[in-house]
Scaffold this active site. Structure first.
Site, mmCIF file in Angstrom:
data_model
loop_
_atom_site.group_PDB
_atom_site.id
_atom_site.type_symbol
_atom_site.label_atom_id
_atom_site.label_comp_id
_atom_site.label_asym_id
_atom_site.label_seq_id
_atom_site.Cartn_x
_atom_site.Cartn_y
_atom_site.Cartn_z
ATOM 1 N N ASP A 1 0.826 -1.196 0.103
ATOM 2 C CA ASP A 1 0.177 0.014 0.039
ATOM 3 C C ASP A 1 0.784 1.163 -0.054
ATOM 4 O O ASP A 1 1.708 1.120 0.816
ATOM 5 C CB ASP A 1 -1.001 0.093 1.191
ATOM 6 C CG ASP A 1 -2.130 1.041 1.042
ATOM 7 O OD1 ASP A 1 -1.563 2.212 0.851
ATOM 8 O OD2 ASP A 1 -3.217 0.475 1.011
ATOM 9 N N ILE A 2 0.497 2.221 -0.762
ATOM 10 C CA ILE A 2 1.527 3.381 -1.107
ATOM 11 C C ILE A 2 0.996 4.405 0.195
ATOM 12 O O ILE A 2 1.626 5.420 0.333
ATOM 13 C CB ILE A 2 1.242 4.008 -2.169
ATOM 14 C CG1 ILE A 2 0.045 4.386 -2.860
ATOM 15 C CG2 ILE A 2 2.102 3.219 -3.420
ATOM 16 C CD1 ILE A 2 0.019 5.215 -3.817
ATOM 17 N N ASN B 1 -13.610 -3.131 2.436
ATOM 18 C CA ASN B 1 -14.566 -2.307 2.689
ATOM 19 C C ASN B 1 -15.312 -2.455 1.462
ATOM 20 O O ASN B 1 -14.807 -2.473 0.162
ATOM 21 C CB ASN B 1 -14.253 -0.805 2.735
ATOM 22 C CG ASN B 1 -13.225 -0.515 4.020
ATOM 23 O OD1 ASN B 1 -13.608 -1.023 5.194
ATOM 24 N ND2 ASN B 1 -12.222 0.000 3.730
ATOM 25 N N GLN C 1 -14.872 2.499 1.241
ATOM 26 C CA GLN C 1 -14.123 2.060 0.167
ATOM 27 C C GLN C 1 -14.132 3.388 -0.614
ATOM 28 O O GLN C 1 -14.625 3.991 -0.558
ATOM 29 C CB GLN C 1 -15.163 1.157 -0.676
ATOM 30 C CG GLN C 1 -14.261 0.503 -1.704
ATOM 31 C CD GLN C 1 -15.464 -0.493 -2.580
ATOM 32 O OE1 GLN C 1 -16.559 -0.749 -2.392
ATOM 33 N NE2 GLN C 1 -14.764 -1.028 -3.814
ATOM 34 N N HIS D 1 -10.489 -5.288 -3.244
ATOM 35 C CA HIS D 1 -9.224 -5.489 -2.787
ATOM 36 C C HIS D 1 -9.297 -6.005 -1.153
ATOM 37 O O HIS D 1 -10.277 -5.388 -0.537
ATOM 38 C CB HIS D 1 -8.452 -4.514 -2.912
ATOM 39 C CG HIS D 1 -8.755 -3.332 -2.449
ATOM 40 N ND1 HIS D 1 -9.588 -2.530 -3.006
ATOM 41 C CD2 HIS D 1 -8.004 -2.297 -1.319
ATOM 42 C CE1 HIS D 1 -9.757 -1.341 -2.325
ATOM 43 N NE2 HIS D 1 -8.770 -1.449 -1.087
ATOM 44 N N HIS E 1 -7.081 -5.711 2.478
ATOM 45 C CA HIS E 1 -5.921 -5.093 3.056
ATOM 46 C C HIS E 1 -5.524 -6.250 4.261
ATOM 47 O O HIS E 1 -6.419 -6.699 4.921
ATOM 48 C CB HIS E 1 -6.379 -3.916 3.833
ATOM 49 C CG HIS E 1 -6.646 -2.794 2.957
ATOM 50 N ND1 HIS E 1 -5.979 -1.801 2.815
ATOM 51 C CD2 HIS E 1 -7.954 -2.474 2.492
ATOM 52 C CE1 HIS E 1 -6.743 -0.782 2.063
ATOM 53 N NE2 HIS E 1 -7.785 -1.313 1.970
#
Length: 135
Positions: A28-29, A84, A91, A97, A99
């Site tokens: 994750d960025i 989410n 979301q 996706h 996490h």
């Protein structure tokens, strides 16, 4: 085209951790903690409501594998697995996706602060029955 589809098409760079026929796993960025990863299906689906069964049945075994790996690699004290569905639920990217968020004892991170409804047992039973009727 969504940001994850652009990442999957190599139009946007990412730091990839894992890839197979169904998924790409990227860092994750905007991480919540050290080691925060995203499991992204290669097939575009907006949320859990349109998630194909073949993806649904394979994502949690991968989440387990990655959770074990990140725990060994970084010495985590716990893991949050978060997903989410819909804007109201948090979301932000409308490509399903999952996490994987490592947790550490010395951090001061709050992912969510639960709110507790005060429902009577009869209300809970009524809600359960409505759900059972749809199943």
């Amino acid at each position: 085209m969504c940001i994850f589809c652009k990442i999957l098409n190599k139009e946007i760079p990412s730091t990839q951790v894992y890839e197979d026929d169904l998924f790409v796993v990227i860092m994750d960025i905007f991480p919540i903690s050290r080691g925060h990863m995203l499991i992204v299906p290669k097939e575009h689906c907006e949320n859990i409501f349109d998630l194909p069964e073949h993806i649904a049945k394979n994502i949690y075994p991968l989440a387990k594998k990655l959770s074990i790996c990140v725990s060994k690699a970084l010495g985590t004290d716990g893991i949050n697995i978060l997903q989410n569905n819909g804007e109201i639920a948090g979301q932000e990217v409308f490509h399903f996706h999952l996490h994987i968020i490592p947790r550490y004892k010395d951090e001061d991170i709050q992912i969510s602060k639960p709110t507790r409804l005060k429902l009577e047992a009869s209300e809970i039973e009524e809600i359960a029955q409505k759900i059972k009727n749809v199943i």
